[in-house]
Motif scaffolding. Structure first.
Motif, PDB file in Angstrom:
ATOM      1  N   ALA A  51      -6.713   5.388  -0.564  1.00  0.00           N
ATOM      2  CA  ALA A  51      -6.300   5.828  -1.901  1.00  0.00           C
ATOM      3  C   ALA A  51      -5.507   4.765  -2.653  1.00  0.00           C
ATOM      4  O   ALA A  51      -5.290   4.891  -3.866  1.00  0.00           O
ATOM      5  N   ALA A  52      -5.116   3.703  -1.957  1.00  0.00           N
ATOM      6  CA  ALA A  52      -4.221   2.715  -2.565  1.00  0.00           C
ATOM      7  C   ALA A  52      -4.935   1.533  -3.197  1.00  0.00           C
ATOM      8  O   ALA A  52      -4.314   0.750  -3.902  1.00  0.00           O
ATOM      9  N   TYR A  53      -6.236   1.378  -2.958  1.00  0.00           N
ATOM     10  CA  TYR A  53      -6.867   0.139  -3.419  1.00  0.00           C
ATOM     11  C   TYR A  53      -8.330   0.325  -3.816  1.00  0.00           C
ATOM     12  O   TYR A  53      -8.975   1.312  -3.479  1.00  0.00           O
ATOM     13  N   CYS A  71       2.074   1.738  -3.507  1.00  0.00           N
ATOM     14  CA  CYS A  71       1.027   2.234  -4.402  1.00  0.00           C
ATOM     15  C   CYS A  71       0.749   3.717  -4.186  1.00  0.00           C
ATOM     16  O   CYS A  71       0.475   4.464  -5.134  1.00  0.00           O
ATOM     17  N   ILE A  72       0.813   4.139  -2.938  1.00  0.00           N
ATOM     18  CA  ILE A  72       0.565   5.546  -2.622  1.00  0.00           C
ATOM     19  C   ILE A  72       1.716   6.433  -3.075  1.00  0.00           C
ATOM     20  O   ILE A  72       1.513   7.506  -3.646  1.00  0.00           O
ATOM     21  N   GLU A  73       2.946   5.953  -2.844  1.00  0.00           N
ATOM     22  CA  GLU A  73       4.116   6.766  -3.186  1.00  0.00           C
ATOM     23  C   GLU A  73       4.395   6.776  -4.682  1.00  0.00           C
ATOM     24  O   GLU A  73       4.882   7.775  -5.229  1.00  0.00           O
ATOM     25  N   TYR A  74       4.079   5.672  -5.362  1.00  0.00           N
ATOM     26  CA  TYR A  74       4.367   5.569  -6.802  1.00  0.00           C
ATOM     27  C   TYR A  74       3.089   5.171  -7.573  1.00  0.00           C
ATOM     28  O   TYR A  74       2.997   4.070  -8.118  1.00  0.00           O
ATOM     29  N   PRO A  75       2.117   6.048  -7.629  1.00  0.00           N
ATOM     30  CA  PRO A  75       0.826   5.715  -8.257  1.00  0.00           C
ATOM     31  C   PRO A  75       0.919   5.434  -9.755  1.00  0.00           C
ATOM     32  O   PRO A  75       0.028   4.804 -10.315  1.00  0.00           O
ATOM     33  N   SER A  76       1.984   5.899 -10.404  1.00  0.00           N
ATOM     34  CA  SER A  76       2.114   5.675 -11.844  1.00  0.00           C
ATOM     35  C   SER A  76       3.060   4.526 -12.174  1.00  0.00           C
ATOM     36  O   SER A  76       3.455   4.353 -13.331  1.00  0.00           O
ATOM     37  N   SER A  94       0.826  -1.211   0.000  1.00  0.00           N
ATOM     38  CA  SER A  94       0.000   0.000   0.000  1.00  0.00           C
ATOM     39  C   SER A  94       0.862   1.263   0.000  1.00  0.00           C
ATOM     40  O   SER A  94       0.556   2.231  -0.707  1.00  0.00           O
TER      41      SER A  94
END
Length: 250
Positions: free
Chosen positions: A162-164, A131-136, A128
């Protein structure tokens, strides 16, 4: 990250397996970990397992990881956090070739069957945060588990939202029952093809299939057990085995 959640037997593993095996899978590469209490429950090996699969399928990734391990052989025994950094974050974030490789899928099934809740939560936290730190990033995570309290509590945190995305498979929902019926039809057709010399051309009768589907409800575990029993040569002809299975349920 997508969290697939549902009770035991509703078909989470079957769903994830079908995703991995689908010819329509839009991913340049994929790796999977299927946890099970029957000998595959060591969560400390999850990152190494994922890394090994990527290395077997992707030459640039393999070359990069080989250099890392040659420089620091202790990586294979290091903490999950360090392995995640070296085997996941650095290759897919800081390496231009891998960063632009298109979607890369990671499937983790049966997270709740991974030994030790603390390990389960650590793995979720690493993913998680990533995913939050590197959304792209190119990585897409598909995680399935039962709705265990500590896992549900983790996903309920506001900073994780925001991660899932959540995909819940409900027992006996219309969709689940339709999926089970479709599964039974396909499997019984396969059995009929194998046993064409011993079963009537009309087998299975529609009413018998409906009895079996109604007995299974939305539980893939029940349907799978029934299919295995019907397909068992020692249980007699498929038609008799199917009827016994339904009667046993009653």
């Amino acid at each position: 990250m997508r969290w697939v959640v549902g009770a035991a037997g509703v078909g989470k593993s079957a769903l994830l397996q079908s995703v991995v095996e689908s010819p329509k899978l839009v991913a340049s590469c994929h790796a999977s970990v299927f946890f099970s209490i029957n000998g595959r429950d060591d969560g400390s090996k999850a990152i190494v397992t994922i890394s090994y699969q990527f290395a077997a399928k992707c030459k640039p990734y393999r070359q990069l990881i080989e250099r890392e391990i040659i420089d620091d052989p202790s990586l294979l025994q290091s903490s999950m956090a360090k392995q995640f950094l070296k085997f996941i974050v650095e290759p897919f974030i800081h390496n231009p070739l891998l960063n632009s490789a298109g979607h890369v899928l990671v499937v983790i099934d049966g997270l709740d069957e991974c030994k030790h809740p603390r390990t389960q939560l650590e793995l979720l936290r690493l993913i998680s945060d990533f995913c939050i730190e590197y959304p792209s990033s190119p990585l897409v995570w598909l995680i399935a588990s039962r709705p265990e309290q500590h896992i549900t509590a983790f996903f309920s945190q506001s900073n994780v939202a925001a991660a899932y995305e959540k995909e819940e498979i409900a027992v006996n929902s219309d969709e689940a029952r339709e999926d089970v019926e479709r599964y039974l039809r396909d499997k019984l057709a396969e059995i009929k093809k194998k046993a064409s010399d011993t079963v009537d051309s009309r087998w299975p009768e529609e009413q018998d299939l409906w009895k079996l589907a109604n007995a299974a409800g939305g539980l893939f575990a029940y349907a799978d057990t029934a299919v295995r029993y019907i397909d068992d040569a020692t249980a007699g002809s498929p038609s008799l085995a199917a009827l016994r299975r339904v009667e046993c349920h009653r």
